[in-house]
Design a protein around this motif. Structure first.
Motif, PDB file in Angstrom:
ATOM      1  N   GLY A  26      -5.251  -3.631  -0.456  1.00 27.50           N
ATOM      2  CA  GLY A  26      -6.381  -2.906  -1.011  1.00 27.50           C
ATOM      3  C   GLY A  26      -7.164  -2.141   0.043  1.00 27.50           C
ATOM      4  O   GLY A  26      -7.591  -1.001  -0.184  1.00 27.50           O
ATOM      5  N   GLU A  64      -5.218   1.028   1.182  1.00 24.35           N
ATOM      6  CA  GLU A  64      -5.286   2.078   0.169  1.00 24.35           C
ATOM      7  C   GLU A  64      -6.669   2.727   0.146  1.00 24.35           C
ATOM      8  O   GLU A  64      -6.786   3.951  -0.008  1.00 24.35           O
ATOM      9  CB  GLU A  64      -4.948   1.504  -1.205  1.00 24.35           C
ATOM     10  CG  GLU A  64      -3.481   1.171  -1.369  1.00 24.35           C
ATOM     11  CD  GLU A  64      -3.167   0.682  -2.768  1.00 24.35           C
ATOM     12  OE1 GLU A  64      -2.153   1.115  -3.319  1.00 24.35           O
ATOM     13  OE2 GLU A  64      -3.943  -0.133  -3.293  1.00 24.35           O
ATOM     14  N   SER A  65      -7.712   1.924   0.305  1.00 22.79           N
ATOM     15  CA  SER A  65      -9.069   2.477   0.353  1.00 22.79           C
ATOM     16  C   SER A  65      -9.241   3.409   1.548  1.00 22.79           C
ATOM     17  O   SER A  65      -9.870   4.474   1.439  1.00 22.79           O
ATOM     18  CB  SER A  65     -10.100   1.343   0.420  1.00 22.79           C
ATOM     19  OG  SER A  65     -10.018   0.504  -0.708  1.00 22.79           O
ATOM     20  N   ALA A  99       0.838  -1.204   0.000  1.00 27.71           N
ATOM     21  CA  ALA A  99       0.000   0.000   0.000  1.00 27.71           C
ATOM     22  C   ALA A  99       0.870   1.250   0.000  1.00 27.71           C
ATOM     23  O   ALA A  99       0.605   2.214  -0.741  1.00 27.71           O
ATOM     24  CB  ALA A  99      -0.922  -0.018   1.215  1.00 27.71           C
ATOM     25  N   TYR A 119      -8.464   0.113  -5.829  1.00 25.43           N
ATOM     26  CA  TYR A 119      -8.180  -0.409  -4.491  1.00 25.43           C
ATOM     27  C   TYR A 119      -9.154  -1.524  -4.108  1.00 25.43           C
ATOM     28  O   TYR A 119      -8.759  -2.553  -3.551  1.00 25.43           O
ATOM     29  CB  TYR A 119      -8.246   0.727  -3.462  1.00 25.43           C
ATOM     30  CG  TYR A 119      -7.290   1.865  -3.755  1.00 25.43           C
ATOM     31  CD1 TYR A 119      -6.116   1.647  -4.470  1.00 25.43           C
ATOM     32  CD2 TYR A 119      -7.571   3.164  -3.333  1.00 25.43           C
ATOM     33  CE1 TYR A 119      -5.243   2.691  -4.746  1.00 25.43           C
ATOM     34  CE2 TYR A 119      -6.707   4.209  -3.603  1.00 25.43           C
ATOM     35  CZ  TYR A 119      -5.544   3.968  -4.309  1.00 25.43           C
ATOM     36  OH  TYR A 119      -4.684   5.002  -4.578  1.00 25.43           O
TER      37      TYR A 119
END
Length: 484
Positions: A156, A159-160, A36, A251
């Motif tokens: 993911g 990052e979200s 990330a 993401y």
């Protein structure tokens, strides 16, 4: 066995599983956190610098960083083998300095300096990734597969989360603070993850194992997939205007990839037979992600971009697992296998990115453009997926499993007798090879598996050998050999 005894056994098995897992999830957490951290720098360069050439410089810098990391790991292997934790600490300090350099370049709007910072950040990330994935090499393949799935999902999700925070409070200082927080978390997790601080080699075989020729179908397979992924990545930037709205589906696509990878490759005993699943899962997923690209600018942006990211990250997770599996099968150490995997993949994805960028600025993105590209991508993926043949052949090619040959047998006396028999009974060269397998006690099925031929072909060779040597079964054949 009583019910109480069964319950105790079940509790004991659960306790053993927990004990076996121990602190290994920290490896997955460290990999996901660092992924990330690295990918956010790749995304934010082109967000803040409008004079970027549609992301191509950023991609090339990131992948050149991977090649630079291979050089660092190979040249300085004596140093990191003695003190991996010292390397991890030094890398984290360098990454903190490079983070400040990156944001300083963004603040000054110096595109060239941003690209240099991305290249160095990428190099430091891939060196760190080498140490983290190396720690997985000592684990059972099934457990390593689960941890890879967890790491992709965490990557993911993180990052979200960063995307949501920075959309709510779009301050450059907050972005920098979040990046440094990820870096600190990754360092803390890597420091405490089992295997990351071991000085000795993790793999069961030394890193200076003998050479191994990579089959042409494997080169085509890796090249086809990474080239198509690179082209898809570049074309997505041309179809969708570069901005924050493109990032969230990417993401979330990574989160979806972790689930797909787990259920297809990592659940239960599926890691024992991962190669045939490339045909069953990776091929349709990749092809569908390419087919959805034209719909990205017509109300299906979220689905199209998310699907493309899901396909690429699923293949990335498979590629990591395959690297571990291949290192065990062919007797290479992890360092050589990992470097070979990077050197095999990076040139193709870079070519795909450059090709995609050149095409999207040179040609109109109309229906004919996508139809022609789809046909080319389909042809590449079909060749890279199905050229290897059936599942057994796929296991040999994609798994790089060594094909045994008579030259590998160390019984010189048996080999000598077989050579004499081949000359005396006028056996062909191929029949002489099969005779040596028979002399070592292998049956028709084992010979067919080793030589990647059909069972009927193996039986035909054996029948001809029996006829020429005037024997009726393997026992008579062995006695005839002893008489020579």
């Amino acid at each position: 066995m009583s019910r109480e005894t069964e319950e105790r056994s079940a509790q004991g098995a659960a306790g053993s599983l927990l004990a076996a897992l121990g602190r290994t999830p920290l490896i997955a957490a460290a990999i996901g956190t660092y992924f990330a951290w690295w990918n956010l720098y790749h995304d934010e360069g082109f967000l803040f610098l409008p004079n970027y050439f549609n992301q191509v410089e950023s991609c090339v810098a990131c992948y050149l960083g991977a090649l630079l990391a291979c050089v660092i790991v190979a040249v300085l292997r004596v140093s990191w083998r003695r003190n991996i934790r010292g390397w991890i600490t030094g890398l984290a300090i360098a990454q903190g300095v490079l983070s400040l350099l990156f944001y300083g370049a963004v603040f000054l709007h110096e595109a060239a300096l941003v690209i240099i910072a991305q290249l160095l950040i990428s190099a430091s990330f891939f060196v760190m990734l080498f140490f983290l994935v190396r720690a997985l090499a000592s684990l059972p393949l099934s457990q390593a597969g689960v941890l890879i799935a967890l790491s992709v999902g965490l990557y993911g999700l993180l990052e979200s989360l960063v995307w949501a925070i920075t959309m709510a409070a779009p301050f450059l200082s907050l972005r920098m603070a979040l990046h440094l927080l990820l870096l600190g978390g990754g360092l803390l997790l890597a420091w405490n993850a089992p295997g990351c601080g071991d000085a000795g080699p993790v793999a069961k075989t030394p890193d200076d194992a003998g050479c191994f020729r990579i089959p042409a179908p494997l080169v085509l397979h890796v090249g086809a997939y990474w080239f198509v992924f690179g082209m898809t990545h570049a074309l997505a930037s041309g179809v969708i205007p570069i901005g924050h709205d493109k990032l969230l589906p990417c993401y979330l696509g990574s989160v979806a990839a972790s689930l797909v990878f787990y259920f297809v490759f990592a659940r239960g005993d599926r890691t024992e037979r991962i190669w045939p699943r490339v045909r069953a899962a990776i091929f349709p997923l990749t092809m569908l992600s390419f087919l959805l690209l034209p719909f990205a600018n017509s109300g299906f942006t979220f689905i199209s971009i998310g699907f493309a990211q899901c396909a690429m990250d699923t293949y990335l997770a498979f590629y990591l697992l395959a690297t571990l599996a291949v290192a065990r099968k062919i007797g290479w150490g992890f360092m050589r296998t990992a470097i070979a995997a990077v050197l095999l993949a990076v040139p193709f994805i870079m070519c795909g990115v450059v090709a995609g960028d050149v095409l999207k600025v040179s040609l109109p993105l109309n229906a004919l453009f996508y139809n022609v590209l789809t046909v080319l991508a389909f042809a590449l993926l079909v060749a890279g997926t199905f050229w290897v043949g059936d599942d057994r052949r796929a296991g040999l090619v994609w798994g790089l499993e060594k094909k045994l040959s008579p030259k590998r047998f160390e019984d010189e006396e048996t080999a000598k007798r077989c050579a004499q028999a081949a000359e005396k009974f006028d056996l062909t060269k191929r029949e002489g090879e099969i005779l040596l397998f028979l002399a070592q006690g292998m049956n028709a099925a084992a010979i067919a598996e080793t030589e990647v031929i059909s069972l009927n072909t193996a039986r035909t060779h054996i029948a001809r050998i029996h006829r020429k040597m005037n024997v009726h079964n393997q026992q008579e054949l062995l006695r005839r050999l002893k008489e020579l």
